[in-house]
Design a protein around this motif. Structure first.
Motif, PDB file in Angstrom:
ATOM      1  N   THR A 125       2.646   8.671   1.726  1.00  0.00           N
ATOM      2  CA  THR A 125       3.031   8.622   0.334  1.00  0.00           C
ATOM      3  C   THR A 125       3.856   9.870  -0.044  1.00  0.00           C
ATOM      4  O   THR A 125       4.570   9.534  -0.961  1.00  0.00           O
ATOM      5  CB  THR A 125       2.131   8.394  -0.634  1.00  0.00           C
ATOM      6  OG1 THR A 125       0.976   7.078  -0.242  1.00  0.00           O
ATOM      7  CG2 THR A 125       2.393   8.081  -2.010  1.00  0.00           C
ATOM      8  N   HIS A 201      10.177   0.314   0.785  1.00  0.00           N
ATOM      9  CA  HIS A 201       9.090   0.258   1.502  1.00  0.00           C
ATOM     10  C   HIS A 201       8.710   0.809   3.115  1.00  0.00           C
ATOM     11  O   HIS A 201       9.839   1.208   3.592  1.00  0.00           O
ATOM     12  CB  HIS A 201       8.439  -1.087   1.561  1.00  0.00           C
ATOM     13  CG  HIS A 201       9.193  -2.210   2.540  1.00  0.00           C
ATOM     14  ND1 HIS A 201       9.191  -2.090   3.663  1.00  0.00           N
ATOM     15  CD2 HIS A 201       9.907  -3.127   2.147  1.00  0.00           C
ATOM     16  CE1 HIS A 201       9.771  -3.029   4.371  1.00  0.00           C
ATOM     17  NE2 HIS A 201      10.423  -3.553   3.192  1.00  0.00           N
ATOM     18  N   THR A 229       9.282   2.372  -7.244  1.00  0.00           N
ATOM     19  CA  THR A 229       7.869   2.541  -6.814  1.00  0.00           C
ATOM     20  C   THR A 229       7.163   1.396  -6.029  1.00  0.00           C
ATOM     21  O   THR A 229       6.288   1.378  -5.178  1.00  0.00           O
ATOM     22  CB  THR A 229       7.076   3.333  -7.298  1.00  0.00           C
ATOM     23  OG1 THR A 229       6.637   2.436  -8.382  1.00  0.00           O
ATOM     24  CG2 THR A 229       7.556   4.545  -7.886  1.00  0.00           C
ATOM     25  N   LEU A 233       4.031   0.215  -3.007  1.00  0.00           N
ATOM     26  CA  LEU A 233       2.750  -0.026  -3.467  1.00  0.00           C
ATOM     27  C   LEU A 233       2.107  -1.358  -2.880  1.00  0.00           C
ATOM     28  O   LEU A 233       0.995  -1.526  -2.935  1.00  0.00           O
ATOM     29  CB  LEU A 233       2.809   0.133  -4.925  1.00  0.00           C
ATOM     30  CG  LEU A 233       3.089   1.584  -5.473  1.00  0.00           C
ATOM     31  CD1 LEU A 233       3.210   1.430  -7.069  1.00  0.00           C
ATOM     32  CD2 LEU A 233       1.791   2.671  -5.196  1.00  0.00           C
ATOM     33  N   GLU A 237      -1.753  -2.419   1.487  1.00  0.00           N
ATOM     34  CA  GLU A 237      -2.457  -2.049   0.156  1.00  0.00           C
ATOM     35  C   GLU A 237      -3.932  -1.309   0.379  1.00  0.00           C
ATOM     36  O   GLU A 237      -4.426  -0.930  -0.407  1.00  0.00           O
ATOM     37  CB  GLU A 237      -2.436  -3.216  -0.635  1.00  0.00           C
ATOM     38  CG  GLU A 237      -1.215  -3.704  -0.996  1.00  0.00           C
ATOM     39  CD  GLU A 237      -1.345  -5.223  -1.655  1.00  0.00           C
ATOM     40  OE1 GLU A 237      -1.204  -5.287  -3.093  1.00  0.00           O
ATOM     41  OE2 GLU A 237      -1.516  -6.341  -0.856  1.00  0.00           O
ATOM     42  N   LEU A 247      -4.248   2.050  -4.638  1.00  0.00           N
ATOM     43  CA  LEU A 247      -3.244   1.823  -5.581  1.00  0.00           C
ATOM     44  C   LEU A 247      -3.409   2.995  -6.544  1.00  0.00           C
ATOM     45  O   LEU A 247      -2.411   3.664  -6.761  1.00  0.00           O
ATOM     46  CB  LEU A 247      -3.360   0.575  -6.431  1.00  0.00           C
ATOM     47  CG  LEU A 247      -2.584   0.360  -7.499  1.00  0.00           C
ATOM     48  CD1 LEU A 247      -1.023   0.259  -7.098  1.00  0.00           C
ATOM     49  CD2 LEU A 247      -3.010  -0.697  -8.568  1.00  0.00           C
ATOM     50  N   ARG A 250      -2.093   6.320  -4.748  1.00  0.00           N
ATOM     51  CA  ARG A 250      -0.612   6.480  -4.522  1.00  0.00           C
ATOM     52  C   ARG A 250      -0.065   6.685  -6.040  1.00  0.00           C
ATOM     53  O   ARG A 250       0.894   7.405  -5.789  1.00  0.00           O
ATOM     54  CB  ARG A 250      -0.222   5.026  -3.981  1.00  0.00           C
ATOM     55  CG  ARG A 250      -0.486   4.805  -2.355  1.00  0.00           C
ATOM     56  CD  ARG A 250      -0.055   3.482  -2.116  1.00  0.00           C
ATOM     57  NE  ARG A 250      -0.349   3.173  -0.574  1.00  0.00           N
ATOM     58  CZ  ARG A 250      -0.080   2.084   0.138  1.00  0.00           C
ATOM     59  NH1 ARG A 250       0.386   1.081  -0.625  1.00  0.00           N
ATOM     60  NH2 ARG A 250      -0.259   2.020   1.396  1.00  0.00           N
ATOM     61  N   ILE A 251      -0.288   5.841  -6.924  1.00  0.00           N
ATOM     62  CA  ILE A 251       0.335   6.196  -8.135  1.00  0.00           C
ATOM     63  C   ILE A 251      -0.013   7.642  -8.653  1.00  0.00           C
ATOM     64  O   ILE A 251       0.951   8.240  -9.087  1.00  0.00           O
ATOM     65  CB  ILE A 251       0.039   5.205  -9.195  1.00  0.00           C
ATOM     66  CG1 ILE A 251       0.534   3.652  -8.723  1.00  0.00           C
ATOM     67  CG2 ILE A 251       0.357   5.700 -10.588  1.00  0.00           C
ATOM     68  CD1 ILE A 251       0.039   2.698  -9.735  1.00  0.00           C
TER      69      ILE A 251
END
Length: 306
Positions: A125, A201, A229, A233, A237, A247, A250-251
Motif C-alpha cells: 500500500t 490496482h 483508490t 482497495l 481484500e 480495508l 489501507r485507508i
C-alpha cells in the motif's frame, strides 16, 4: 510464428459474436502488417489474455516491446491518450500506434513483476501511494474521457430495466438508494475533476528495474481524485487480516500519505459495490451479492468515522 490461444478465440466469440471471431482470425495478418510498419519481430502472446490481444516482441535493436491489439478500438484509443497525458510520470510509454486499426506498440516493463507479488500489505500500500503521487493527477487537456456519471451508468441502466419491467430486480432497494445518494453528493461536491487512471490496482502496477514501478492499462476517467483508490482497495481484500481490518488499515495509510478524505473514499466504495452488483446482473451473472458485500464493508467503515 505464434499461435492464437484457443481460449482467447473462445473469449472473443463470447464477448463479440461473429465479428469478434472474424477479428481474431484476422489477427495473424494484422500482426505481420504492424511488424513491418513498427519494426519488430513477433514472439509469443501473453498467457493471461482476456479482453485484448497482447504479444511479446522485439525490435531490431533487441529491445523488448509489446503489441496490443483490441477489438474495442475506442477503449484502446482512450488508453493511448491517457498514457500520453501521463508520459514521464510513471506510466509505460507508447512507442507507436494506429488507433484506427486498434493497435499500439508499447514499452515492455522488465522484470514486470506485479505489485501483488509483495505480500506485506502495508508495504504494498505504501508503494501504491508512491505510484499514485507520481501520476500527479491534473485536469485533462483533451476530450474523449469518461465522466464519473458515465462510469457509473450501469446503475442507471439497472434502474431503467427495473422500471421497464424487462427483468427482475434482485438488488435491495436500500442499497440502490444509498449508492445513488452517495454518487449525487460526491459528484456535486467534487472541487476539482482530474484525469484518473480509473483501474489502478495491483496487477496494473509493474516493477521496472530493481526499485521503480510502472503503470499500465489506464481506462481514462475524469472525476474526484478519491475514486482512484477504490480499485486497489477491492483487490486482495483479505491479505494481512480479515477484510474489514485490511480495508481500515489501507485507508489509514492512504489518508495519511496522500492527504485524502477517509469519508469520501468510503462513499465511493459504497457506490462502487452497487455498481459491481449491477454489472454482474447485466452480464447475466448471479453472484450480485459480492457487490453488495463490498458496499456493506465500506458503509460499515463509513459509519465508524462519521
Amino acid at each position: 510464428m505464434f499461435a492464437i490461444p484457443d481460449t482467447f478465440r473462445k473469449r472473443m466469440h463470447e464477448l463479440h459474436g461473429e465479428e469478434g471471431a472474424a477479428w481474431t482470425e484476422a489477427l495473424p495478418g494484422l500482426v505481420r502488417e504492424f511488424a513491418q510498419r513498427f519494426g519488430f519481430v513477433p514472439e509469443q502472446p501473453f498467457s493471461n489474455l482476456s479482453y485484448n490481444f497482447l504479444l511479446r516482441a522485439k525490435r531490431s535493436d533487441g529491445h523488448p516491446v509489446v503489441l496490443k491489439a483490441s477489438f474495442m478500438k475506442e477503449e484502446l484509443s482512450r488508453e493511448i491518450k491517457v498514457l500520453r497525458a501521463y508520459e514521464g510520470r510513471g506510466t509505460i510509454r507508447v512507442l507507436d500506434e494506429d488507433e484506427d486499426r486498434g493497435a499500439a506498440l508499447l514499452e515492455c516493463v522488465e522484470p514486470g513483476t506485479p505489485l501483488s507479488a509483495i505480500e506485506d500489505d502495508a508495504a504494498a500500500t505504501e508503494i501504491f501511494c508512491e505510484v499514485f503521487n507520481g501520476l500527479q493527477h491534473s485536469a485533462p487537456t483533451d476530450a474523449g474521457y469518461h465522466s464519473m456519471k458515465r462510469h457509473f451508468a450501469g446503475i442507471e441502466r439497472y434502474r431503467e430495466r427495473q422500471s421497464g419491467g424487462e427483468s427482475e430486480a434482485p438488488l435491495p432497494e436500500s442499497w440502490l438508494e444509498n449508492a445513488e445518494e452517495c454518487l449525487a453528493y460526491l459528484i456535486s461536491t467534487t472541487s476539482e475533476n482530474v484525469l484518473l487512471h480509473g483501474d489502478l490496482h495491483h496487477e496494473n502496477i509493474l516493477l521496472r528495474g530493481e526499485s521503480q514501478w510502472a503503470v499500465i492499462d489506464p481506462k481514462g476517467v475524469v472525476g474526484d481524485i478519491h475514486f482512484e483508490t477504490i480499485q486497489y482497495l477491492l483487490n486482495y481484500e483479505d491479505r494481512g487480516g480479515d477484510r474489514e481490518q485490511v480495508l481500515h488499515n489501507r485507508i489509514a495509510i492512504m489518508a495519511d500519505r496522500l492527504d485524502l478524505d477517509r469519508r469520501r473514499i468510503a462513499m465511493w466504495g459504497v457506490a462502487r459495490g452497487v455498481l459491481d452488483a449491477c454489472w454482474t446482473i447485466e452480464d447475466g451473472g448471479t453472484d450480485w451479492q459480492r457487490g453488495i458485500g463490498i458496499s456493506e464493508r465500506f458503509a460499515k467503515y463509513l459509519n465508524k468515522i462519521v
